[in-house]
Design a protein around this motif. Sequence first.
Motif, PDB file in Angstrom:
ATOM      1  N   ARG A 154       6.816   7.692   6.105  1.00 12.52           N
ATOM      2  CA  ARG A 154       6.782   6.717   7.920  1.00 12.52           C
ATOM      3  C   ARG A 154       5.683   6.794   8.542  1.00 12.52           C
ATOM      4  O   ARG A 154       5.052   8.009   8.458  1.00 12.52           O
ATOM      5  CB  ARG A 154       8.215   7.924   7.636  1.00 12.52           C
ATOM      6  N   GLU A 180       3.569   0.889   5.215  1.00 12.18           N
ATOM      7  CA  GLU A 180       4.748   2.141   5.353  1.00 12.18           C
ATOM      8  C   GLU A 180       5.304   1.447   3.584  1.00 12.18           C
ATOM      9  O   GLU A 180       5.649   2.385   2.796  1.00 12.18           O
ATOM     10  CB  GLU A 180       5.341   2.194   5.921  1.00 12.18           C
ATOM     11  N   GLN A 181       5.525   0.105   3.176  1.00 13.10           N
ATOM     12  CA  GLN A 181       6.708  -0.484   2.198  1.00 13.10           C
ATOM     13  C   GLN A 181       6.516  -0.135   1.083  1.00 13.10           C
ATOM     14  O   GLN A 181       6.198   1.223   0.421  1.00 13.10           O
ATOM     15  CB  GLN A 181       7.515  -1.690   2.294  1.00 13.10           C
ATOM     16  N   TRP A 182       4.571  -1.039   1.418  1.00 13.36           N
ATOM     17  CA  TRP A 182       3.672  -0.869   0.267  1.00 13.36           C
ATOM     18  C   TRP A 182       3.077   0.390  -0.029  1.00 13.36           C
ATOM     19  O   TRP A 182       3.428   1.324  -1.346  1.00 13.36           O
ATOM     20  CB  TRP A 182       2.438  -1.368   0.987  1.00 13.36           C
ATOM     21  N   VAL A 188       5.033  -1.351   9.066  1.00 11.92           N
ATOM     22  CA  VAL A 188       6.479  -1.755   8.269  1.00 11.92           C
ATOM     23  C   VAL A 188       5.685  -1.893   6.617  1.00 11.92           C
ATOM     24  O   VAL A 188       5.732  -1.387   6.002  1.00 11.92           O
ATOM     25  CB  VAL A 188       6.903  -2.906   8.675  1.00 11.92           C
ATOM     26  N   ARG A 194       6.076  -1.206  -5.746  1.00 13.76           N
ATOM     27  CA  ARG A 194       5.967  -3.551  -4.705  1.00 13.76           C
ATOM     28  C   ARG A 194       4.940  -3.970  -5.696  1.00 13.76           C
ATOM     29  O   ARG A 194       5.064  -3.636  -6.908  1.00 13.76           O
ATOM     30  CB  ARG A 194       5.488  -2.951  -3.310  1.00 13.76           C
ATOM     31  N   GLU A 246       6.740   2.916  -1.778  1.00 15.04           N
ATOM     32  CA  GLU A 246       7.692   2.174  -2.707  1.00 15.04           C
ATOM     33  C   GLU A 246       6.625   1.426  -3.893  1.00 15.04           C
ATOM     34  O   GLU A 246       5.580   0.831  -2.973  1.00 15.04           O
ATOM     35  CB  GLU A 246       8.811   1.713  -2.238  1.00 15.04           C
ATOM     36  N   GLU A 275       2.938  -8.335  -2.917  1.00 14.84           N
ATOM     37  CA  GLU A 275       2.758  -7.813  -1.737  1.00 14.84           C
ATOM     38  C   GLU A 275       1.405  -7.246  -0.852  1.00 14.84           C
ATOM     39  O   GLU A 275       1.613  -7.564   0.138  1.00 14.84           O
ATOM     40  CB  GLU A 275       4.221  -6.928  -1.106  1.00 14.84           C
TER      41      GLU A 275
END
Length: 131
Positions: free
Chosen positions: A72, A19-21, A16, A26, A24, A30
């Motif tokens: 994803r 994926e976010q890093w 997770v 960031r 998006e 993070e």
Amino acid sequence: MTDYTQYFDEVIQAHVAIEQWLAEERDAAELEHLLMRFSPQFSMVSPLGRVLDFAALNELFLLAGGKKLGFRIELSELCGLALHDTGATVSYREQQTDATGLHSDRRSTVVFEKVDGRILWRHLHETFCKE
């Protein structure tokens, strides 16, 4: 019965965060938090056979942060292989897609070590699936 729950949870939570890093924009803090999941002695064999250490992983994340729009990760087939006092080895299947439609499917095996109660990624080996 052997309980791998904490290791499966780490696989899921780490992906997770990855994926976010990657998907998006960031805050740099993070990335530091993400990298704390990995042992300073981390090693990895990529699906193409490239060998990475912790410094190379850091550089990879640094360069790719926020650059994979729509990225994803879907995980499945989590399986415990070995559990011991100082860690565990688990395998899983990982499917990645991005906004361009690029798709990859890989099987991964990770060796975890426990240090001061923390679960750290010590070694990761990924192999592309042909099916």
